[in-house]
Design an enzyme around this catalytic site. Structure first.
Site, PDB file in Angstrom:
ATOM      1  N   THR A   9       0.824  -1.210   0.000  1.00  0.00           N
ATOM      2  CA  THR A   9       0.000   0.000   0.000  1.00  0.00           C
ATOM      3  C   THR A   9       0.859   1.260   0.000  1.00  0.00           C
ATOM      4  O   THR A   9       0.545   2.230  -0.700  1.00  0.00           O
ATOM      5  CB  THR A   9      -0.947   0.002   1.218  1.00  0.00           C
ATOM      6  OG1 THR A   9      -1.838  -1.111   1.118  1.00  0.00           O
ATOM      7  CG2 THR A   9      -1.748   1.289   1.288  1.00  0.00           C
ATOM      8  N   SER A  18      -6.900  -0.866  -6.770  1.00  0.00           N
ATOM      9  CA  SER A  18      -6.514  -1.172  -5.396  1.00  0.00           C
ATOM     10  C   SER A  18      -5.033  -1.478  -5.405  1.00  0.00           C
ATOM     11  O   SER A  18      -4.473  -1.856  -6.444  1.00  0.00           O
ATOM     12  CB  SER A  18      -7.294  -2.389  -4.885  1.00  0.00           C
ATOM     13  OG  SER A  18      -6.701  -2.931  -3.717  1.00  0.00           O
ATOM     14  N   ASN A  42      -3.971  -4.013  -4.330  1.00  0.00           N
ATOM     15  CA  ASN A  42      -3.906  -5.460  -4.518  1.00  0.00           C
ATOM     16  C   ASN A  42      -3.930  -5.901  -5.980  1.00  0.00           C
ATOM     17  O   ASN A  42      -3.677  -7.072  -6.265  1.00  0.00           O
ATOM     18  CB  ASN A  42      -5.040  -6.130  -3.744  1.00  0.00           C
ATOM     19  CG  ASN A  42      -4.979  -5.782  -2.274  1.00  0.00           C
ATOM     20  OD1 ASN A  42      -3.983  -5.259  -1.800  1.00  0.00           O
ATOM     21  ND2 ASN A  42      -6.056  -6.045  -1.548  1.00  0.00           N
ATOM     22  N   SER A  88      47.196 -11.344  -1.165  1.00  0.00           N
ATOM     23  CA  SER A  88      47.504 -11.505   0.250  1.00  0.00           C
ATOM     24  C   SER A  88      48.231 -10.288   0.790  1.00  0.00           C
ATOM     25  O   SER A  88      49.010  -9.648   0.079  1.00  0.00           O
ATOM     26  CB  SER A  88      48.372 -12.755   0.471  1.00  0.00           C
ATOM     27  OG  SER A  88      48.789 -12.851   1.817  1.00  0.00           O
TER      28      SER A  88
END
Length: 478
Positions: free
Chosen positions: A113, A152, A154, A330
């Protein structure tokens, strides 16, 4: 409609007040987002990764909103002036403007949302400017009543995520194909380099280094196909479902029209889901696609582990290939160079595998008519795609293209291996071959010498059988 240029925020430092169901909220006047976005900013300090960091998602949200506005105008429920203002604001976002206003965290409560409202508010406030109003004058054009009309979260949010993936996955596929080409080029380059194949890290039978790298190319090609197959699941979208799939608050015919409009706006062929209620709660397409990303990661990591083994040493390991030296290895051991590019790709793969597990749990956790956890699904899938793409590009350019073969060393390993006795099975039998291998192992002598001493084959027969090129092709003298 008068088109106004985007305002210069540095020229406006006043405060505006907006209201929502929780009360008043003070916002900097220059921002295009509104009160609901501001509350999400307060609530969700989670990852520090905002919507703006996924421009394809921001663009997809704008495309969805433009398609909805055009549909609502066609159906007579949105005025021409408001539709034009909304569409123009969306076009600006699609062109890359205002992305800095998409500020909510990718992981958020509320099933997306906050993302939807961030888009609604930015588009509404820019549209208001285009209509000649100030930001926040929502009586003229409202984030919910007009920009979010017939929608929406959704249906907007999952549709935008699906569209985002459709529009962005090609970058990953292109980089995978570049890696495939690079691997196949090495397969061709190394086609005459004979080496020892291994199973369970033990000597097995001879092959060529070219065959090994061609195999890498083939496995990458297979995953490109799987990626293309999985992404088509996202062409079904649930626009028009609104809250739970019943289409409440959207006019009759809206779903079919808005999907057609979105196809036109985005350039992607989209179709409405046949069952909007099922589609609104289902995350299966995300699970399938995430699984393919995991598959890519697993196989890519396996390849990188092989590259590290093949280049190990260089004198006390396998040492069959040399990886490009990209940095000292290294802080204490002079001259040491590590396989840092394959190592970082391994780590990316592990991250993607973890993302897939998160997507799986989030998809399973959806309850009843909605999955509230789509934000983490979207975040992890989009992260996986981006990370894999960058890692593959790095592997291609800074590792694979520069790999060289230690051909003489590879051949010597074959000649000294006990495993070449396998080639003698058809002529001397498995039991004799086993005995020869054991004698050679105990005495430290070459396989050929032991076979000749035992009188099992003459020199010509033996040389023919143990010729590496014949062993690779599986061809034996009669």
């Amino acid at each position: 409609m008068a088109i106004e240029p985007l305002a210069d925020p540095s020229q406006d430092s006043f405060i505006r007040i907006e209201q929502d169901l929780l009360g008043d909220f003070a916002l900097p006047a220059e921002v295009y987002y509104g009160v609901q976005t501001a509350r999400a900013l307060d609530n969700f300090h989670i990852t520090g990764v905002t919507l703006s960091q996924f421009p394809h998602l921001v663009t997809a949200l704008a495309m969805v909103k433009k398609a909805a506005a055009r549909t609502n105008r066609r159906l007579g429920i949105l005025s021409e002036a408001n539709e034009q203002a909304i569409s123009f604001a969306c076009d600006e976002i699609i062109a890359g403007k205002l992305h800095d206003q998409f500020v909510v965290d990718m992981i958020q409560g509320g099933a997306g949302t906050s993302t939807n409202m961030n888009a609604n508010e930015v588009i509404a406030n820019r549209a208001l400017e285009l209509l000649g109003y100030g930001k926040g004058k929502y009586a003229a054009l409202h984030p919910n009543n007009h920009v979010n009309l017939s929608q929406s979260t959704n249906d907007v949010y999952p549709t935008a995520v699906r569209l985002c993936i459709l529009r962005s996955y090609g970058d990953l596929g292109r980089r995978m194909d570049e890696l495939r080409v690079a691997m196949q080029a090495k397969g061709d380059e190394f086609r005459h380099v004979v080496k020892m194949g291994r199973t369970q890290l033990q000597d097995a039978v001879p092959m060529t280094l070219g065959q090994e790298f061609s195999g890498f190319a083939t496995t990458i090609a297979e995953d490109i196909v799987r990626l293309d197959e999985a992404v088509h699941l996202f062409r079904e979208v649930n626009m028009g479902a609104t809250a739970i799939g019943t289409g409440i608050n959207s006019p009759i015919g809206y779903s079919e029209i808005v999907v057609a409009e979105l196809s036109d706006v985005s350039g992607e062929k989209l179709v409405p889901c046949p069952d909007l209620i099922e589609a609104t709660s289902d995350a299966g397409a995300f699970v399938s696609f995430s699984s393919v990303l995991k598959r890519i990661a697993v196989k890519l990591s396996k390849i990188c582990s092989d590259l590290r083994l093949l280049s190990s040493g260089p004198r006390a390991g396998l040492g069959e290939i040399c990886l490009p030296a990209v940095q000292p290895g290294s802080s204490i051991m002079p001259g040491k160079v590590n396989p840092v590019i394959p190592e970082v790709v391994n780590q990316v793969a592990y991250q993607v595998i973890g993302h897939d597990l998160t997507v799986t749990f989030a998809a399973e956790a959806g309850q009843l008519q909605l999955n509230a956890f789509e934000p983490v699904i979207a975040f992890d899938i989009l992260q996986s795609m981006a990370m894999l793409g960058r890692a593959i590009e790095l592997l291609t350019e800074r590792c694979v293209k520069g790999i060289t073969a230690n051909g003489q060393h590879c051949r010597e390993l074959v000649q000294n291996s006990l495993a070449i006795v396998t080639a003698l099975n058809p002529r001397i039998g498995y039991e004799n071959a086993t005995r020869i291998a054991k004698l050679a192992q105990t005495s430290g002598r070459p396989i050929a010498d032991v076979v000749l001493d035992e009188g099992l084959l003459n020199a010509g027969e033996l040389n023919d059988l143990l010729l590496p090129e014949n062993m690779i092709r599986g061809q034996f003298s009669s």
